[in-house]
Design an enzyme around this catalytic site. Sequence first.
Site, PDB file in Angstrom:
ATOM      1  N   CYS A   2     -32.157  72.062 -38.950  1.00  0.00           N
ATOM      2  CA  CYS A   2     -31.997  71.461 -40.271  1.00  0.00           C
ATOM      3  C   CYS A   2     -33.346  70.921 -40.721  1.00  0.00           C
ATOM      4  O   CYS A   2     -34.272  70.780 -39.926  1.00  0.00           O
ATOM      5  CB  CYS A   2     -31.009  70.302 -40.201  1.00  0.00           C
ATOM      6  SG  CYS A   2     -29.447  70.748 -39.415  1.00  0.00           S
ATOM      7  N   ARG A  27     -35.248  76.260 -43.162  1.00  0.00           N
ATOM      8  CA  ARG A  27     -34.782  75.737 -41.873  1.00  0.00           C
ATOM      9  C   ARG A  27     -33.261  75.723 -41.773  1.00  0.00           C
ATOM     10  O   ARG A  27     -32.698  75.648 -40.680  1.00  0.00           O
ATOM     11  CB  ARG A  27     -35.310  74.316 -41.658  1.00  0.00           C
ATOM     12  CG  ARG A  27     -36.812  74.255 -41.541  1.00  0.00           C
ATOM     13  CD  ARG A  27     -37.280  72.818 -41.534  1.00  0.00           C
ATOM     14  NE  ARG A  27     -36.990  72.129 -40.303  1.00  0.00           N
ATOM     15  CZ  ARG A  27     -37.831  71.982 -39.304  1.00  0.00           C
ATOM     16  NH1 ARG A  27     -39.034  72.483 -39.381  1.00  0.00           N
ATOM     17  NH2 ARG A  27     -37.488  71.341 -38.210  1.00  0.00           N
ATOM     18  N   TRP A  74     -28.047  73.381 -41.194  1.00  0.00           N
ATOM     19  CA  TRP A  74     -27.584  74.580 -40.505  1.00  0.00           C
ATOM     20  C   TRP A  74     -26.491  74.083 -39.556  1.00  0.00           C
ATOM     21  O   TRP A  74     -26.766  73.371 -38.600  1.00  0.00           O
ATOM     22  CB  TRP A  74     -28.717  75.241 -39.724  1.00  0.00           C
ATOM     23  CG  TRP A  74     -28.288  76.495 -39.030  1.00  0.00           C
ATOM     24  CD1 TRP A  74     -27.973  77.691 -39.610  1.00  0.00           C
ATOM     25  CD2 TRP A  74     -28.104  76.681 -37.615  1.00  0.00           C
ATOM     26  NE1 TRP A  74     -27.604  78.600 -38.650  1.00  0.00           N
ATOM     27  CE2 TRP A  74     -27.679  78.012 -37.419  1.00  0.00           C
ATOM     28  CE3 TRP A  74     -28.247  75.855 -36.510  1.00  0.00           C
ATOM     29  CZ2 TRP A  74     -27.398  78.530 -36.157  1.00  0.00           C
ATOM     30  CZ3 TRP A  74     -27.973  76.370 -35.244  1.00  0.00           C
ATOM     31  CH2 TRP A  74     -27.561  77.700 -35.082  1.00  0.00           C
ATOM     32  N   ASN A  98     -31.240  66.100 -37.430  1.00  0.00           N
ATOM     33  CA  ASN A  98     -31.469  67.478 -37.011  1.00  0.00           C
ATOM     34  C   ASN A  98     -31.309  67.507 -35.497  1.00  0.00           C
ATOM     35  O   ASN A  98     -31.930  66.704 -34.809  1.00  0.00           O
ATOM     36  CB  ASN A  98     -32.900  67.898 -37.409  1.00  0.00           C
ATOM     37  CG  ASN A  98     -33.273  69.267 -36.872  1.00  0.00           C
ATOM     38  OD1 ASN A  98     -32.404  70.091 -36.579  1.00  0.00           O
ATOM     39  ND2 ASN A  98     -34.563  69.513 -36.740  1.00  0.00           N
ATOM     40  N   GLY A  99     -30.475  68.395 -34.987  1.00  0.00           N
ATOM     41  CA  GLY A  99     -30.277  68.473 -33.534  1.00  0.00           C
ATOM     42  C   GLY A  99     -28.803  68.360 -33.201  1.00  0.00           C
ATOM     43  O   GLY A  99     -27.940  68.614 -34.037  1.00  0.00           O
ATOM     44  N   GLU A 480     -35.833  95.586 -30.690  1.00  0.00           N
ATOM     45  CA  GLU A 480     -36.257  94.831 -31.867  1.00  0.00           C
ATOM     46  C   GLU A 480     -35.701  95.470 -33.149  1.00  0.00           C
ATOM     47  O   GLU A 480     -35.259  94.774 -34.069  1.00  0.00           O
ATOM     48  CB  GLU A 480     -37.797  94.753 -31.904  1.00  0.00           C
ATOM     49  CG  GLU A 480     -38.425  94.272 -33.197  1.00  0.00           C
ATOM     50  CD  GLU A 480     -38.057  92.845 -33.595  1.00  0.00           C
ATOM     51  OE1 GLU A 480     -37.327  92.179 -32.849  1.00  0.00           O
ATOM     52  OE2 GLU A 480     -38.497  92.427 -34.679  1.00  0.00           O
ATOM     53  N   LYS A 484     -33.335  93.524 -35.779  1.00  0.00           N
ATOM     54  CA  LYS A 484     -33.743  93.360 -37.183  1.00  0.00           C
ATOM     55  C   LYS A 484     -32.635  93.870 -38.101  1.00  0.00           C
ATOM     56  O   LYS A 484     -32.289  93.223 -39.066  1.00  0.00           O
ATOM     57  CB  LYS A 484     -35.038  94.156 -37.402  1.00  0.00           C
ATOM     58  CG  LYS A 484     -35.991  93.602 -38.387  1.00  0.00           C
ATOM     59  CD  LYS A 484     -36.996  92.640 -37.836  1.00  0.00           C
ATOM     60  CE  LYS A 484     -36.370  91.459 -37.163  1.00  0.00           C
ATOM     61  NZ  LYS A 484     -37.285  90.640 -36.438  1.00  0.00           N
ATOM     62  N   GLU A 487     -29.332  91.600 -37.999  1.00  0.00           N
ATOM     63  CA  GLU A 487     -29.374  90.232 -38.525  1.00  0.00           C
ATOM     64  C   GLU A 487     -29.445  90.182 -40.050  1.00  0.00           C
ATOM     65  O   GLU A 487     -28.967  89.226 -40.646  1.00  0.00           O
ATOM     66  CB  GLU A 487     -30.492  89.399 -37.885  1.00  0.00           C
ATOM     67  CG  GLU A 487     -31.887  89.708 -38.336  1.00  0.00           C
ATOM     68  CD  GLU A 487     -32.924  88.777 -37.700  1.00  0.00           C
ATOM     69  OE1 GLU A 487     -32.651  87.587 -37.524  1.00  0.00           O
ATOM     70  OE2 GLU A 487     -34.023  89.268 -37.371  1.00  0.00           O
ATOM     71  N   HIS A 503     -25.752 106.924 -19.295  1.00  0.00           N
ATOM     72  CA  HIS A 503     -24.983 106.119 -18.336  1.00  0.00           C
ATOM     73  C   HIS A 503     -23.881 105.318 -19.029  1.00  0.00           C
ATOM     74  O   HIS A 503     -23.388 104.340 -18.482  1.00  0.00           O
ATOM     75  CB  HIS A 503     -25.922 105.189 -17.554  1.00  0.00           C
ATOM     76  CG  HIS A 503     -26.915 105.949 -16.735  1.00  0.00           C
ATOM     77  ND1 HIS A 503     -26.580 106.645 -15.594  1.00  0.00           N
ATOM     78  CD2 HIS A 503     -28.240 106.178 -16.917  1.00  0.00           C
ATOM     79  CE1 HIS A 503     -27.645 107.248 -15.105  1.00  0.00           C
ATOM     80  NE2 HIS A 503     -28.671 106.987 -15.891  1.00  0.00           N
ATOM     81  N   LYS A 602     -33.998  79.701 -39.558  1.00  0.00           N
ATOM     82  CA  LYS A 602     -35.298  80.245 -39.189  1.00  0.00           C
ATOM     83  C   LYS A 602     -35.668  79.921 -37.741  1.00  0.00           C
ATOM     84  O   LYS A 602     -36.235  80.743 -37.049  1.00  0.00           O
ATOM     85  CB  LYS A 602     -36.374  79.715 -40.155  1.00  0.00           C
ATOM     86  CG  LYS A 602     -37.771  80.250 -39.893  1.00  0.00           C
ATOM     87  CD  LYS A 602     -37.832  81.760 -40.050  1.00  0.00           C
ATOM     88  CE  LYS A 602     -39.161  82.329 -39.612  1.00  0.00           C
ATOM     89  NZ  LYS A 602     -39.068  83.772 -39.329  1.00  0.00           N
TER      90      LYS A 602
HETATM   91  O1  M6R Z   1     -39.449  80.563 -33.628  1.00  0.00           O
HETATM   92  P1  M6R Z   1     -39.195  81.502 -32.484  1.00  0.00           P
HETATM   93  O2  M6R Z   1     -40.146  82.628 -32.435  1.00  0.00           O
HETATM   94  O3  M6R Z   1     -39.093  80.784 -31.163  1.00  0.00           O
HETATM   95  O4  M6R Z   1     -37.756  82.101 -32.771  1.00  0.00           O
HETATM   96  C1  M6R Z   1     -37.151  82.953 -31.828  1.00  0.00           C
HETATM   97  C2  M6R Z   1     -35.962  83.671 -32.427  1.00  0.00           C
HETATM   98  O5  M6R Z   1     -35.005  82.738 -32.866  1.00  0.00           O
HETATM   99  C3  M6R Z   1     -36.355  84.562 -33.611  1.00  0.00           C
HETATM  100  O6  M6R Z   1     -37.312  85.511 -33.246  1.00  0.00           O
HETATM  101  C4  M6R Z   1     -35.128  85.291 -34.162  1.00  0.00           C
HETATM  102  O7  M6R Z   1     -34.628  86.178 -33.215  1.00  0.00           O
HETATM  103  C5  M6R Z   1     -35.466  85.999 -35.479  1.00  0.00           C
HETATM  104  N1  M6R Z   1     -34.461  85.706 -36.466  1.00  0.00           N
HETATM  105  C6  M6R Z   1     -35.543  87.479 -35.333  1.00  0.00           C
HETATM  106  O8  M6R Z   1     -35.888  88.110 -36.515  1.00  0.00           O
END
Ligand code: M6R
Length: 607
Positions: A2, A27, A74, A98-99, A480, A484, A487, A503, A602
């Site tokens: 947050c 955030r 969030w 936040n937390g 990756e 991508k 998400e 497999h 984020k």
């Molecule tokens: O801030 P960070 O690089 O530690 O974040 C790690 C992951 O949360 C971040 O890479 C997440 O997987 C992204 N949304 C991927 O696009």
Amino acid sequence: MCGIVGILGGGDVAIPIFEALKRLEYRGYDSAGIATIDNGEIVRRRAAGKLNALHEKLGAAPLAGRAGIGHTRWATHGAPIEENAHPHATDHVSIVHNGIIENFRELRDELAAKGRNFQSATDSEVIAQLITVFVEEEGAAPIEAFRKMLGRVRGAFAIAAVFAGNDDLILAARKGSPLAIGRGDGEMFVGSDAFALAPFTNRVTYLDEGDHAAITRAGFEVFDGSGATVKRRETVSSASDAMVDKDGHRHFMAKEIHEQPEVVGHTLARFVDPTDASLLAFGANFDFKKLDRLTISACGTAYYAGLIAKYWFEKWARLPVEIDIASELRYRDIPYAEKGGAIFVSQSGETADTLAALREAKAHGQRIGAVVNVAESSIAREADDIFQINAGPEIGVASTKAFTCQLVTLACLAIKAGADRGLLSKDEQSGLVAALMEIPRLIAEALQQEAAIEKISAELSKARDILYIGRGVSFPMALEGALKLKEISYIHAEGYAAGELKHGPIALIDEHVPVVVVAPSDRHYEKTISNMHEIIARGGRPLLISDKRGIKAAGDVWAAIEAPDTHPLLSPLVYAVPVQLLAYFAATAKGTDVDQPRNLAKSVTVE
Ligand code: M6R
């Protein structure tokens, strides 16, 4: 995670708080709110959804008051509805958090038994209720009540609080989540990061772990975990006060994909001397010569960057690499090497699991290196050596430019490891550095395929499931690519090592399941292409990403995307681009919220 902001201003603060929240919206964006002290009373506006919903509320019913706090949420505990939006308030206090408060259930039961009436389903509200109990039952002053509250809550948090009857006080605390205090002229600010405070001031003091602070317009006092007054250094923040904008792009993600030639170049400039293709001196304390083993850990995209780097460290430095996702590594009972080294990769530098894994490795005597984008972040602050990437603010939730900048940084580290350990000759080092110096140009070349990729993505976006496969360094690229895509487009996607397909996953193949085959012309090419033909034989639809030679040799495929020729081990730095663009255009074809996809934030500052 947050976003938190608080202002003790010269005039009404609701609008400046709202403006600061806009800078923090990346955030968390499922609800937001602001509370101010108006004529001694706590007044609030909150709204579910994006910040524009709060803006409408503020327009219809403006908030007065020279002191206030704001929050973008969030959700962790409690649905993203107005009742659960921060700030939470009682008659005495209003808080933003936040937390996670880990012991909130027992505290809530205890407080409910005392007759406290909870208004939300959140863990955060216990903070406001606890403070209120100490004020009402024990007649505690705000700072005492705040400290007593801190003594009762467990977990990770950043908190800011304002009090009824006092418009010259914000109390703040940091444990596990960052918090910065900004000093203005006769005004004071508190925020989750220097970026939020940049329009108001660049004089920023970060609280340390376990600190709390009492802030008035005249200044602030910081106390450590034992309650002793401490001095924390004021720094001049370099965060720009210009609101980061999309620079003509439809989305931050598109802008950030296009920035890659430039920011990868900036990152390289930190580590290499272009005049003779040599490495600059960096990481003086991280002596690879003395290491028997290297641990790498991270989450999400940053983890995949680490996974690619494993191939580099093993090839160029003959250094065994133990790599795991941070949320697993931290709970494993790892027999760490004596005097081993551990590298943690994180764009934000605040990811809770990565930070916890770092602390675990540190407790086992490992030398800690941090590959981070945010220099003032918790992970950077707790590392022995910081290897800062130069990606600039990454706002889109999907990590793009941070990934390629992490890769280029890790490549430089792996070359340094090879050099330190006497395994790479001067010529081999400069050959690799020269290949790295080509990467910004090659990324720019890969971007030229944008229109073709947009067309293919429109088809891809109709699929319900998509597989990605690759071998060697292209295996993490497949992982990756799948991350991508899922998400931001919400299409189900899985990445597999191409050799693993037979497999099990091959059972999924039919004409409805496109398979993205990441296969540069490297030593794995032929084997990956054989796997692709197994897919074709079963009616599957392969989309091949390869160079000109690779595409020509592959025969008939459903679709192909051409990538420039690269050094075989450095191909992920270039292949990242088509993989990112595929996900981006599949998402825009589906009309999803590319920069702020559902359920995500984020950076994830909770476990
Ligand atoms: O801030 P960070 O690089 O530690 O974040 C790690 C992951 O949360 C971040 O890479 C997440 O997987 C992204 N949304 C991927 O696009």
